[in-house]
Design an enzyme around this catalytic site. Structure first.
Site: not given
Ligand code: GDP
Ligand code: IMO
Ligand code: MG
Length: 429
Positions: A13, A16, A40-41, A223
Site C-alpha cells: 500500500d 504502487k 488493492g491498487h 504487496q
Molecule cells: P498500492 O497497493 O501500493 O497500490 O497502494 P494502495 O492503493 O493500496 O494505497 C495507497 C493509497 O494512497 C491510495 O488510496 C492512493 O490513492 C493514495 N495515494 C497515493 N499517493 C498518494 C500521495 O502522495 N498522497 C496521498 N494523500 N495519497 C496518495
Molecule cells: P498491495 O499490493 C498490504 C498482507 C495481509 C496479511 C499478509 C498475508 O495492495 O500492496 P495474504 O492474503 O496475502 O495471504 O495475506 O499480507 N497483505 C497486504 N498488505 N497490501 C497488500 O497488497 C497486501 N497483500 C497481502 O494483510 O498480513
Molecule cells: Mg494496496
C-alpha cells in the site's frame, strides 16, 4: 530504459498503483508477476477512483497491453467481476493477456485460508482470506490447477476429481464445510475457462518478444518487499516472491532483462495485518497520520496500523532488490507536524542492530532508534504547484531535509515526490 520494475519497499500500500499508472504512459506492456487479488491498487484520475486487484494498472491506458504473468494466483470469478466493473466505468481498456502457467484459486483455497488462520492463533498473518496462501501451497506441492488446465475441460475434470475429495476431507478435519459440490465446481470452472480462453497465451514468450523489439515493459509489483515469502516478516507475510527476483520467475524473463528498479516508499510506515511493527504509533500522532492518510485497506477495508518511517526496513529493501531510484508518496500527509522521527537502527540487548532480524521474538524486542527532524507547514495547492515548477529547491526546508536525510541513509536518489493521489500530483526532483 526499456524495462522497469516497480516495487513496494515496505508492507504494501505504498502507492504502487498510482506510479504504475503514471509510468505506464511510456510503456507498451504492463506486467503483474506475483500475488493475486490480495492486492488493492488505487488509481485516481480526475474524479474517478479505480481499485484494481488482479488486472495490471496499465489497463486504464488503451494503448498499453496488460499481462497477468505466470507468477500470479488467479481467482477467475474476481477477474471476471473486475473486468466487468471496468467495462461499466466505460474504461477504454487495452489488450489483456493471461499466462497459461498462472495458478487458479479454487473455492476450497478460500475456505482453507480462513480455517487455517483461525487455527494459527498468534501465528496468523491476518490474511485477506482470498485463498492466496493455500493456492501457492498447492502450487509448491504440485497439486494445483493452472490456467492451462481450466481451459481444457478434460484436464480440469481429471485434476479436480483428484483434488476435490482431498480438500473436502481436509476442510472437514479442520471443522469446516465445503459448501459447493464437485459437479457445481466443475461446471463453474469450465465456464470461467471458456470465458478466459481467448486471452490465454505463453506470456513469457510475449514479454520476451516485446523486449527483443525494444518495447518498453513495466513490471508492477504487488504487496511489499517485507511481505516476501523468503525475506519478509515470516509468518505474517504473504506467499509470493515480491522482490526483484520474483519478477524473473513470475514473468519468465532473465535477470539481465531488467534495466531499472524503482522502489515506492511511503513517507511513513503502514501495515494491514499482524506481527511486530517496531515504529508503530499508538498515540495521537499515529491517529492523525492514519486519518489524514485515509489508511484503510483497499482490499479488505481494514484500518491500517501506522508508524514512523523505518529506514532499517527500507535499507533492507535496497539491498535485496538493487533499487536504482525511489519515489516517495504521501509527503502531504505529514504536513503540519512540528517534528518528525525517522528510525535509523534498532537496539536489541544493548547492541545496535542495522539489519531487519529474522526472528519475530527478536524483532518484537527491538527498540527503534530515531533521528528527529523539523516538520514543515501545511501547504496549499498553489504552494505545491510552485514546488512542481521549482523542483527540489522550491520545497519547504523541513521537507527538503527529510528527503536529503532519506537519500543519505539509503544511498539511493529520490526521483519523484508524490503529494496527492492524483496522476499529476508529483514533483520531479
Ligand atoms: P498500492 O497497493 O501500493 O497500490 O497502494 P494502495 O492503493 O493500496 O494505497 C495507497 C493509497 O494512497 C491510495 O488510496 C492512493 O490513492 C493514495 N495515494 C497515493 N499517493 C498518494 C500521495 O502522495 N498522497 C496521498 N494523500 N495519497 C496518495
Ligand atoms: P498491495 O499490493 C498490504 C498482507 C495481509 C496479511 C499478509 C498475508 O495492495 O500492496 P495474504 O492474503 O496475502 O495471504 O495475506 O499480507 N497483505 C497486504 N498488505 N497490501 C497488500 O497488497 C497486501 N497483500 C497481502 O494483510 O498480513
Ligand atoms: Mg494496496
Amino acid at each position: 530504459m526499456p524495462s522497469k520494475v516497480i516495487l513496494g519497499t515496505q508492507w504494501g500500500d505504498e502507492g504502487k498503483g498510482k506510479f504504475t499508472d503514471l509510468l505506464a504512459e511510456e510503456a507498451d506492456l504492463v506486467v503483474r508477476f506475483q500475488g493475486g487479488n490480495n492486492a488493492g491498487h488505487t488509481i485516481v484520475i480526475g474524479e474517478k477512483v479505480f481499485k484494481l486487484h488482479l488486472v495490471p494498472s496499465g489497463i486504464l491506458r488503451s494503448d498499453v497491453t496488460s499481462v497477468i504473468g505466470n507468477g500470479l494466483v488467479i481467482d477467475p470469478e474476481i477477474l471476471a467481476k473486475e473486468l466487468a466493473g471496468l467495462a461499466e466505468l466505460e474504461v477504454q481498456m487495452g489488450q489483456l493477456w493471461i499466462s497459461d502457467r498462472a495458478h487458479v484459486i479454487m473455492p476450497y483455497h478460500k475456505v482453507i485460508d480462513g480455517l487455517e488462520e483461525e487455527k494459527k492463533g498468534k501465528l496468523a498473518a491476518g490474511t485477506t482470506r482470498r485463498g492466496i496462501g493455500p493456492c501457492y501451497s498447492d502450487k509448491m506441492s504440485r497439486f494445483g490447477l493452472r490456467i492451462c488446465d481450466i481451459i481444457d475441460s478434460e484436464e480440469l475434470e481429471h485434476k479436480l476429481r483428484v483434488a476435490y475429495p482431498v480438500k473436502k476431507a481436509y476442510i472437514e478435519s479442520l471443522g469446516g464445510t465445503l459448501d459447493i459440490t464437485f459437479e457445481d465446481m466443475l461446471a463453474n470452472y469450465y465456464e470461467y475457462g471458456k470465458r478466459i480462453k481467448p486471452f490465454v497465451c505463453d506470456t513469457s514468450v510475449l514479454i520476451n518478444e516485446a523486449l527483443a523489439q525494444g518495447q518498453n515493459v513495466l513490471f508492477e509489483g504487488a504487496q511489499g518487499i517485507h511481505l516476501d515469502i523468503d525475506h519478509g516478516i515470516y509468518p505474517h507475510n504473504t506467499s509470493s516472491a515480491t522482490i526483484t527476483g520474483g519478477c524473473c520467475t513470475g514473468a519468465g524473463i532473465a535477470p539481465k532483462q531488467i534495466n531499472k528498479v524503482i522502489g515506492v516508499v511511503k513517507a511513513y510506515t503502514s501495515r494491514v495485518g499482524t506481527g511486530p511493527f517496531p515504529t508503530e504509533l499508538s498515540d495521537d500522532v499515529g491517529e492523525r497520520i492514519g486519518t489524514v492518510g485515509k489508511e484503510f485497506g483497499t482490499t479488505t477495508g481494514r484500518q491500517r496500523r501506522v508508524g514512523w518511517l523505518d529506514l532499517v526496513m527500507v535499507r533492507y529493501s535496497v539491498r535485496l532488490c538493487g533499487l536504482d531510484s525511489i519515489v516517495i508518496t504521501k509527503a502531504d500527509v505529514l504536513c503540519g507536524l512540528e517534528e518528525l522521527k525517522v528510525c535509523t537502527h534498532y537496539v536489541l540487548d544493548g547492541k545496535d542492530i542495522h539489519d531487519f532480524p529474522a526472528s519475530m521474538r527478536k524483532l518484537e524486542a527491538c527498540e527503534p532508534q530515531y533521528h528527529t527532524l523539523e516538520g514543515w507547514p501545511e501547504m496549499s495547492s498553489e504552494e505545491w504547484k510552485k514546488c512542481q515548477e521549482g523542483g527540489r529547491s522550491a520545497l519547504p526546508q523541513g521537507l527538503a531535509a527529510y528527503i536529503t536525510f532519506i537519500e543519505a541513509n539509503l544511498g539511493v536518489p529520490v526521483e519523484i515526490l508524490s503529494f496527492g493521489p492524483g496522476r499529476d500530483e508529483n514533483i520531479y526532483l
